[in-house]
Design a protein around this motif. Structure first.
Motif, PDB file in Angstrom:
ATOM      1  N   ILE A  68      43.109  31.999  49.587  1.00 35.17           N
ATOM      2  CA  ILE A  68      42.562  33.130  48.289  1.00 35.17           C
ATOM      3  C   ILE A  68      42.413  32.860  46.903  1.00 35.17           C
ATOM      4  O   ILE A  68      42.635  31.713  47.052  1.00 35.17           O
ATOM      5  N   SER A  69      41.260  33.559  46.799  1.00 35.88           N
ATOM      6  CA  SER A  69      40.860  33.156  45.607  1.00 35.88           C
ATOM      7  C   SER A  69      40.607  34.652  44.928  1.00 35.88           C
ATOM      8  O   SER A  69      40.924  35.572  45.235  1.00 35.88           O
ATOM      9  N   SER A  70      40.191  33.944  43.667  1.00 38.98           N
ATOM     10  CA  SER A  70      40.197  34.791  41.981  1.00 38.98           C
ATOM     11  C   SER A  70      39.201  34.641  41.476  1.00 38.98           C
ATOM     12  O   SER A  70      38.537  33.510  41.637  1.00 38.98           O
ATOM     13  N   TYR A  71      38.043  36.114  41.130  1.00 38.73           N
ATOM     14  CA  TYR A  71      37.682  36.271  39.869  1.00 38.73           C
ATOM     15  C   TYR A  71      37.955  36.796  39.053  1.00 38.73           C
ATOM     16  O   TYR A  71      38.185  37.611  39.510  1.00 38.73           O
ATOM     17  N   ASP A  72      37.909  35.623  37.529  1.00 42.22           N
ATOM     18  CA  ASP A  72      38.397  36.342  36.593  1.00 42.22           C
ATOM     19  C   ASP A  72      36.694  36.980  35.557  1.00 42.22           C
ATOM     20  O   ASP A  72      36.598  35.947  34.693  1.00 42.22           O
ATOM     21  N   GLU A  73      36.866  38.077  35.359  1.00 45.51           N
ATOM     22  CA  GLU A  73      35.578  38.123  35.383  1.00 45.51           C
ATOM     23  C   GLU A  73      35.400  38.490  33.362  1.00 45.51           C
ATOM     24  O   GLU A  73      33.827  37.626  32.634  1.00 45.51           O
TER      25      GLU A  73
ATOM     26  N   PHE B 284      37.001  31.571  37.945  1.00 45.87           N
ATOM     27  CA  PHE B 284      37.016  30.924  39.558  1.00 45.87           C
ATOM     28  C   PHE B 284      38.302  30.249  39.900  1.00 45.87           C
ATOM     29  O   PHE B 284      37.758  29.105  39.495  1.00 45.87           O
TER      30      PHE B 284
ATOM     31  N   GLU C 162      32.854  38.257  43.315  1.00 44.85           N
ATOM     32  CA  GLU C 162      34.097  39.199  42.843  1.00 44.85           C
ATOM     33  C   GLU C 162      34.145  39.258  43.796  1.00 44.85           C
ATOM     34  O   GLU C 162      34.659  39.924  45.020  1.00 44.85           O
TER      35      GLU C 162
ATOM     36  N   PRO D 280      35.158  39.107  48.004  1.00 45.84           N
ATOM     37  CA  PRO D 280      35.861  38.485  48.718  1.00 45.84           C
ATOM     38  C   PRO D 280      35.955  37.094  49.884  1.00 45.84           C
ATOM     39  O   PRO D 280      36.473  36.789  50.445  1.00 45.84           O
TER      40      PRO D 280
ATOM     41  N   SER E 112      38.343  33.018  53.468  1.00 43.41           N
ATOM     42  CA  SER E 112      38.925  33.869  53.391  1.00 43.41           C
ATOM     43  C   SER E 112      39.402  34.698  54.696  1.00 43.41           C
ATOM     44  O   SER E 112      40.245  35.465  54.655  1.00 43.41           O
TER      45      SER E 112
END
Length: 114
Positions: free
Chosen positions: A6-11, A16, A66, A68, A112
């Motif tokens: 499970i990955s996410s990126y906070d711009e 990351f 960004e 997925p 992912s």
């Protein structure tokens, strides 16, 4: 071994984060390269990655981060950790560092898309 990522990126904060699905907690975070931190669980198996200032550290665009579609391949032996990060089937980062963290011999794909 294969695990789901499970990955996410906070711009806004350019951070990351990737975490193994179903893993709870961690034991320690180790810097495996400048700005790349590998989290391990209490069995010394990798279960997360954190990259502050990710677009700069990984030398890629915020738009790429960004996506997925992320895969992390980790191979460890008694001497080295080999770490590859791919986004949309493009290798974004490849690191080899000394395994001075006690991570056991292993081959793991954290994907992912599993």
């Amino acid at each position: 071994m294969k695990k789901r990522l499970i990955s996410s990126y906070d711009e806004i904060n350019d951070t990351f984060v990737g975490k193994v699905d179903g893993e709870k907690g961690y034991c320690a975070d180790y810097g495996i390269s400048d700005g790349i931190y590998l989290g391990i669980n209490n069995s010394n198996f990798p279960n997360s990655i954190i990259v502050p200032q990710a677009s700069k550290v990984l030398d890629t665009s915020k738009e790429t981060l960004e996506s997925p579609d992320v895969k992390i391949n980790i191979n460890c032996d008694d001497i080295f950790i080999h770490f590859d990060l791919c986004i949309e089937d493009s290798k974004i980062c490849s690191i080899t560092c000394k395994n001075s963290f006690g991570i056991p011999k292993m081959e793991c794909l954290i994907d992912s898309n599993i």
